[in-house]
Design a protein around this motif. Structure first.
Motif, mmCIF file in Angstrom:
data_model
loop_
_atom_site.group_PDB
_atom_site.id
_atom_site.type_symbol
_atom_site.label_atom_id
_atom_site.label_comp_id
_atom_site.label_asym_id
_atom_site.label_seq_id
_atom_site.Cartn_x
_atom_site.Cartn_y
_atom_site.Cartn_z
ATOM 1 N N SER A 1 0.845 -1.190 0.000
ATOM 2 C CA SER A 1 0.000 0.000 0.000
ATOM 3 C C SER A 1 0.881 1.241 0.000
ATOM 4 O O SER A 1 2.087 1.177 0.277
ATOM 5 N N ASP A 2 0.273 2.368 -0.306
ATOM 6 C CA ASP A 2 1.027 3.625 -0.313
ATOM 7 C C ASP A 2 1.602 3.930 1.070
ATOM 8 O O ASP A 2 2.728 4.440 1.193
ATOM 9 N N LYS A 3 0.855 3.617 2.094
ATOM 10 C CA LYS A 3 1.310 3.884 3.464
ATOM 11 C C LYS A 3 2.561 3.081 3.787
ATOM 12 O O LYS A 3 3.548 3.612 4.336
ATOM 13 N N VAL A 4 2.558 1.788 3.456
ATOM 14 C CA VAL A 4 3.708 0.934 3.748
ATOM 15 C C VAL A 4 4.914 1.359 2.917
ATOM 16 O O VAL A 4 6.049 1.392 3.418
ATOM 17 N N ARG A 5 4.698 1.715 1.661
ATOM 18 C CA ARG A 5 5.819 2.181 0.841
ATOM 19 C C ARG A 5 6.443 3.435 1.433
ATOM 20 O O ARG A 5 7.668 3.597 1.424
ATOM 21 N N ARG A 6 5.608 4.330 1.957
ATOM 22 C CA ARG A 6 6.115 5.558 2.559
ATOM 23 C C ARG A 6 6.947 5.251 3.810
ATOM 24 O O ARG A 6 8.024 5.828 4.008
ATOM 25 N N ILE A 7 6.469 4.318 4.628
ATOM 26 C CA ILE A 7 7.205 3.946 5.840
ATOM 27 C C ILE A 7 8.549 3.317 5.483
ATOM 28 O O ILE A 7 9.597 3.649 6.079
ATOM 29 N N LEU A 8 8.548 2.419 4.493
ATOM 30 C CA LEU A 8 9.786 1.748 4.100
ATOM 31 C C LEU A 8 10.786 2.736 3.512
ATOM 32 O O LEU A 8 11.997 2.614 3.749
ATOM 33 N N ARG A 9 10.296 3.710 2.770
ATOM 34 C CA ARG A 9 11.200 4.721 2.202
ATOM 35 C C ARG A 9 11.841 5.559 3.303
ATOM 36 O O ARG A 9 13.024 5.900 3.231
ATOM 37 N N GLU A 10 11.043 5.917 4.314
ATOM 38 C CA GLU A 10 11.578 6.723 5.408
ATOM 39 C C GLU A 10 12.672 5.965 6.157
ATOM 40 O O GLU A 10 13.721 6.526 6.489
ATOM 41 N N ILE A 11 12.453 4.687 6.405
ATOM 42 C CA ILE A 11 13.468 3.882 7.101
ATOM 43 C C ILE A 11 14.693 3.705 6.229
ATOM 44 O O ILE A 11 15.834 3.759 6.714
ATOM 45 N N SER A 12 14.482 3.504 4.929
ATOM 46 C CA SER A 12 15.613 3.352 4.009
ATOM 47 C C SER A 12 16.437 4.623 3.932
ATOM 48 O O SER A 12 17.658 4.575 3.796
ATOM 49 N N THR A 13 15.768 5.769 4.004
ATOM 50 C CA THR A 13 16.484 7.044 3.980
ATOM 51 C C THR A 13 17.352 7.210 5.224
ATOM 52 O O THR A 13 18.468 7.731 5.166
ATOM 53 N N THR A 14 16.838 6.738 6.354
ATOM 54 C CA THR A 14 17.616 6.805 7.594
ATOM 55 C C THR A 14 18.830 5.889 7.542
ATOM 56 O O THR A 14 19.931 6.256 7.948
ATOM 57 N N ASN A 15 18.608 4.681 7.020
ATOM 58 C CA ASN A 15 19.693 3.722 6.894
ATOM 59 C C ASN A 15 20.157 3.706 5.445
ATOM 60 O O ASN A 15 19.589 3.020 4.598
ATOM 61 N N LYS A 16 21.171 4.462 5.119
ATOM 62 C CA LYS A 16 21.598 4.654 3.737
ATOM 63 C C LYS A 16 22.504 3.547 3.219
ATOM 64 O O LYS A 16 22.980 3.615 2.093
ATOM 65 N N LYS A 17 22.737 2.522 4.004
ATOM 66 C CA LYS A 17 23.629 1.455 3.558
ATOM 67 C C LYS A 17 22.972 0.586 2.489
ATOM 68 O O LYS A 17 23.643 -0.003 1.652
ATOM 69 N N ILE A 18 21.639 0.488 2.509
ATOM 70 C CA ILE A 18 20.914 -0.361 1.565
ATOM 71 C C ILE A 18 20.088 0.521 0.634
ATOM 72 O O ILE A 18 19.313 1.369 1.093
ATOM 73 N N ASN A 19 20.241 0.293 -0.662
ATOM 74 C CA ASN A 19 19.460 1.020 -1.663
ATOM 75 C C ASN A 19 18.152 0.254 -1.909
ATOM 76 O O ASN A 19 18.160 -0.781 -2.577
ATOM 77 N N LEU A 20 17.061 0.754 -1.372
ATOM 78 C CA LEU A 20 15.763 0.119 -1.515
ATOM 79 C C LEU A 20 15.015 0.693 -2.692
ATOM 80 O O LEU A 20 14.832 1.913 -2.790
ATOM 81 N N SER A 21 14.539 -0.173 -3.597
ATOM 82 C CA SER A 21 13.773 0.266 -4.777
ATOM 83 C C SER A 21 12.327 -0.147 -4.614
ATOM 84 O O SER A 21 12.027 -1.340 -4.460
ATOM 85 N N LEU A 22 11.430 0.841 -4.641
ATOM 86 C CA LEU A 22 9.996 0.608 -4.562
ATOM 87 C C LEU A 22 9.318 1.374 -5.688
ATOM 88 O O LEU A 22 9.700 2.492 -6.006
ATOM 89 N N SER A 23 8.284 0.789 -6.283
ATOM 90 C CA SER A 23 7.543 1.481 -7.333
ATOM 91 C C SER A 23 6.670 2.545 -6.711
ATOM 92 O O SER A 23 6.293 2.469 -5.537
ATOM 93 N N ASP A 24 6.324 3.572 -7.494
ATOM 94 C CA ASP A 24 5.471 4.656 -7.010
ATOM 95 C C ASP A 24 4.025 4.207 -6.921
ATOM 96 O O ASP A 24 3.607 3.310 -7.626
#
Length: 338
Positions: free
Chosen positions: A315-338
């Motif tokens: 869902s859009d909500k989960v994608r937003r949460i995962l992006r925020e965590i990925s931004t905090t932890n920059k070691k892993i490049n997370l790819s999610l569709s819009d």
């Protein structure tokens, strides 16, 4: 003997006659100049031809008409306007002819000129298509025998060959049999493998002397979570693979949970495998239920550099949460569709 007045009258009569003749000749020349636009005379030339100064105001016989020079000037202006319009039309036509226009604006000439080329092109394409259709794709044995990429790079690319589980033993024999240790990559994307084919490969790799680094089962939609279980068992025993591609393999939230347990060192007896790039996109059965498992991977894994999960069923909500965590932890490049 003529008197001075008579002599002046004669000279005036001759002058008017000459002007009349020149006027008719001039009008004729102007008519011709309409056809020969570039030869249209200017005002100074007209006055010079009449042997008159440009400012001379010579009247016609009728008081209803403007002076002759004014008439000639008006005619000249008309000619120049027409010439300018004609030249402009010629330029527009030339530019329109040279430029590529929409199909409905192409001239008949352009269409007719292209017909022959189009016919020839169509025939060539039909012949080529017919030739390609009659040409059979190479068999697995032919592909294995004539694979230059395999010979030079050690990467065995068997993509889109309609391979099934029963083809796996031949692949294993060619790539991982005794004294064959050069295979570092196996690409099996766009085939029809299932979890059974994955198990056959895993069993062979567990006993083979190999340094396999790249493994792809992309677009084998029947691999499923059972196939993921077989691969996880392999990763616990073999630590050479650092690139794993599993897009569109029928993985569900359970498969993501299994990968998270593997990548986060839940099992203390089995250290985390050195996987650096993991691709699990286009698995529509991965839903919001996998959010916690993905967050654990983002926060706890030490080796992963790329995690691709595009076009999963988040869902859009989960994608937003995962992006925020990925931004905090920059070691892993997370790819999610819009």
């Amino acid at each position: 003997m003529f008197s001075a007045d008579a002599f002046c009258s004669v000279n005036l009569y001759i002058l008017i006659k000459e002007v009349s003749i020149e006027n008719r000749r001039r009008n004729s020349t102007i008519s011709i100049s309409k056809c020969r636009l570039s030869l249209a005379p200017i005002t100074e030339e007209i006055s010079e031809d009449l042997n008159l100064p440009a400012s001379h105001d010579l009247k016609s016989n009728s008081g209803d008409h403007p002076p002759i020079v004014e008439e000639l000037q008006t005619e000249q202006n008309v000619n120049e306007a027409e010439a300018t319009e004609c030249v402009w039309k010629l330029k527009v036509y030339k530019n329109s002819f040279n430029q590529t226009l929409p199909v409905d604006e192409l001239s008949n000439f352009q269409k007719s000129r292209q017909v022959k080329c189009d016919v020839n092109t169509t025939l060539e394409e039909q012949l080529k298509s017919s030739k390609d259709a009659n040409k059979k794709p190479p068999s697995l044995k032919e592909k294995l025998a004539n694979n230059h990429e395999w010979d030079i790079l050690g990467i065995l690319n068997l993509s889109a060959m309609n391979l099934i589980d029963t083809d796996m033993p031949l692949i294993i024999q060619a790539a991982f049999s005794e004294n064959k240790t050069k295979c570092i990559g196996l690409i099996l994307r766009d085939n029809n493998m299932t979890s059974d084919g994955v198990k056959t490969l895993v069993d062979a790799l567990l006993v083979a002397r190999t340094k396999l680094k790249y493994l792809s089962f992309s677009n084998n939609s029947k691999v499923g979570d059972v196939g993921i279980e077989h691969l996880i068992y392999l990763f616990k025993k073999k630590r050479s693979i650092n690139f794993l591609a599993l897009p569109n393999t029928g993985m569900t939230d359970r498969g993501v949970r299994l990968l998270a347990d593997l990548l986060c060192e839940v099992d203390v007896d089995s250290p985390c495998p050195p996987i650096e790039k993991l691709y699990i996109s286009f698995n529509k059965l991965i839903t919001d239920e996998s959010m916690v498992a993905v967050i654990q991977i983002l926060e706890r894994n030490r080796t992963l550099k790329v995690l691709s999960m595009e076009y999963c069923n988040f869902s859009d909500k989960v994608r937003r949460i995962l992006r925020e965590i990925s931004t905090t932890n920059k070691k892993i490049n997370l790819s999610l569709s819009d």
